[in-house]
Design an enzyme around this catalytic site. Sequence first.
Site, PDB file in Angstrom:
ATOM      1  N   GLU A 103       0.807  -1.221   0.000  1.00  0.00           N
ATOM      2  CA  GLU A 103       0.000   0.000   0.000  1.00  0.00           C
ATOM      3  C   GLU A 103       0.846   1.280   0.000  1.00  0.00           C
ATOM      4  O   GLU A 103       0.371   2.332   0.445  1.00  0.00           O
ATOM      5  CB  GLU A 103      -0.942   0.004   1.193  1.00  0.00           C
ATOM      6  CG  GLU A 103      -2.013  -1.074   1.112  1.00  0.00           C
ATOM      7  CD  GLU A 103      -3.128  -0.820   2.093  1.00  0.00           C
ATOM      8  OE1 GLU A 103      -4.227  -0.460   1.638  1.00  0.00           O
ATOM      9  OE2 GLU A 103      -2.905  -0.967   3.306  1.00  0.00           O
ATOM     10  N   HIS A 122      -0.667   5.490   7.834  1.00  0.00           N
ATOM     11  CA  HIS A 122      -1.800   4.640   7.462  1.00  0.00           C
ATOM     12  C   HIS A 122      -1.941   3.541   8.500  1.00  0.00           C
ATOM     13  O   HIS A 122      -0.975   2.846   8.810  1.00  0.00           O
ATOM     14  CB  HIS A 122      -1.596   4.012   6.095  1.00  0.00           C
ATOM     15  CG  HIS A 122      -2.586   2.918   5.807  1.00  0.00           C
ATOM     16  ND1 HIS A 122      -3.952   3.158   5.763  1.00  0.00           N
ATOM     17  CD2 HIS A 122      -2.436   1.575   5.609  1.00  0.00           C
ATOM     18  CE1 HIS A 122      -4.571   2.013   5.530  1.00  0.00           C
ATOM     19  NE2 HIS A 122      -3.685   1.048   5.443  1.00  0.00           N
ATOM     20  N   HIS A 124      -4.794   0.626  10.727  1.00  0.00           N
ATOM     21  CA  HIS A 124      -6.042  -0.131  10.829  1.00  0.00           C
ATOM     22  C   HIS A 124      -6.570  -0.019  12.259  1.00  0.00           C
ATOM     23  O   HIS A 124      -7.228  -0.936  12.747  1.00  0.00           O
ATOM     24  CB  HIS A 124      -5.801  -1.602  10.480  1.00  0.00           C
ATOM     25  CG  HIS A 124      -5.136  -1.812   9.148  1.00  0.00           C
ATOM     26  ND1 HIS A 124      -4.389  -2.917   8.853  1.00  0.00           N
ATOM     27  CD2 HIS A 124      -5.124  -1.041   8.030  1.00  0.00           C
ATOM     28  CE1 HIS A 124      -3.919  -2.832   7.615  1.00  0.00           C
ATOM     29  NE2 HIS A 124      -4.346  -1.702   7.093  1.00  0.00           N
ATOM     30  N   HIS A 194     -11.579  -0.851   6.353  1.00  0.00           N
ATOM     31  CA  HIS A 194     -10.129  -1.026   6.230  1.00  0.00           C
ATOM     32  C   HIS A 194      -9.372  -0.284   7.328  1.00  0.00           C
ATOM     33  O   HIS A 194      -8.698  -0.906   8.134  1.00  0.00           O
ATOM     34  CB  HIS A 194      -9.726  -0.539   4.827  1.00  0.00           C
ATOM     35  CG  HIS A 194      -8.270  -0.607   4.535  1.00  0.00           C
ATOM     36  ND1 HIS A 194      -7.766  -0.395   3.273  1.00  0.00           N
ATOM     37  CD2 HIS A 194      -7.189  -0.829   5.312  1.00  0.00           C
ATOM     38  CE1 HIS A 194      -6.449  -0.515   3.282  1.00  0.00           C
ATOM     39  NE2 HIS A 194      -6.076  -0.771   4.509  1.00  0.00           N
TER      40      HIS A 194
HETATM   41 MN    MN Z   1      -4.049  -1.008   5.031  1.00  0.00          MN
END
Ligand code: MN
Length: 263
Positions: A103, A122, A124, A194
């Site tokens: 990603e 980023h 989760h 996500h």
């Molecule tokens: Mn991710």
Amino acid sequence: MCTSSLDPSADGSSHAAPAADRGAPGAAPDPALLADLVVANHILVREGVLDAFGHVSVRHDKRPDRFLLARNMAPALVAAQDIVEFGEDGEPVNANGRSVYLERYIHSEIYRARPDVMAVVHSHSMSVIPFSIVPSAPFRAVTHMGSFIGVCAPVFEIRDVAGEDSDLLISNRALGAALARRLADQAVCLMRGHGSTAVGDSLKQAVFRAVYTEQNARVLSEAVRLGPVVGLSPGETETATRTIDTQAPRAWDVWRMKAEGKI
Ligand code: MN
């Protein structure tokens, strides 16, 4: 709803790591920046934002068209030698055969779209995700420390770009660009089913925002069980953000000591 799905790999990006190096590394980044990026990885694990997954990057201090991000590994284990330089296309320049994050295009496309952004997280983190999957429960600032979230954080719906059958990952440039468009000029963007992505004008600010995105989500989830919620007004989000931005370094210092086991 039945719609034709676009192939997320249609631009030729490979899901398989390692990715081939493109270009060549330029001037070495400031060692202090590398050290801070390592610390940022450890802080975000210690504060419950990253686990075995998720990543944090910083824009290269000498090549603003490039950024620094760890190779594909658990953030808790990142050391300086694990940091890889990436080009604006999201491809590594000095991975030397090491695997890189699938990603990475989250980072590359946000840096391309947002010259003001110097760091990207980023994650989760668990408390935020419910707000990405319940359209009737918008995510907004309900605490002064979460003021940067604003009155309604955007949610990225990957189906709008990748169709009904994607793996939900931002695994190519087109998806990264779509996420960056949804983020627009905001500080944090949720990603349906996500996680979320937070940005800042420094590594410290991005880390601060990632931590307080998670905390604001916890407070909001608790509050809605009690009754109707009073969120920050648009003016309060702006005023509080200006004030609290000046206080972020205090958080970094104590989080760093916690991550290093000193307190
Ligand atoms: Mn991710």
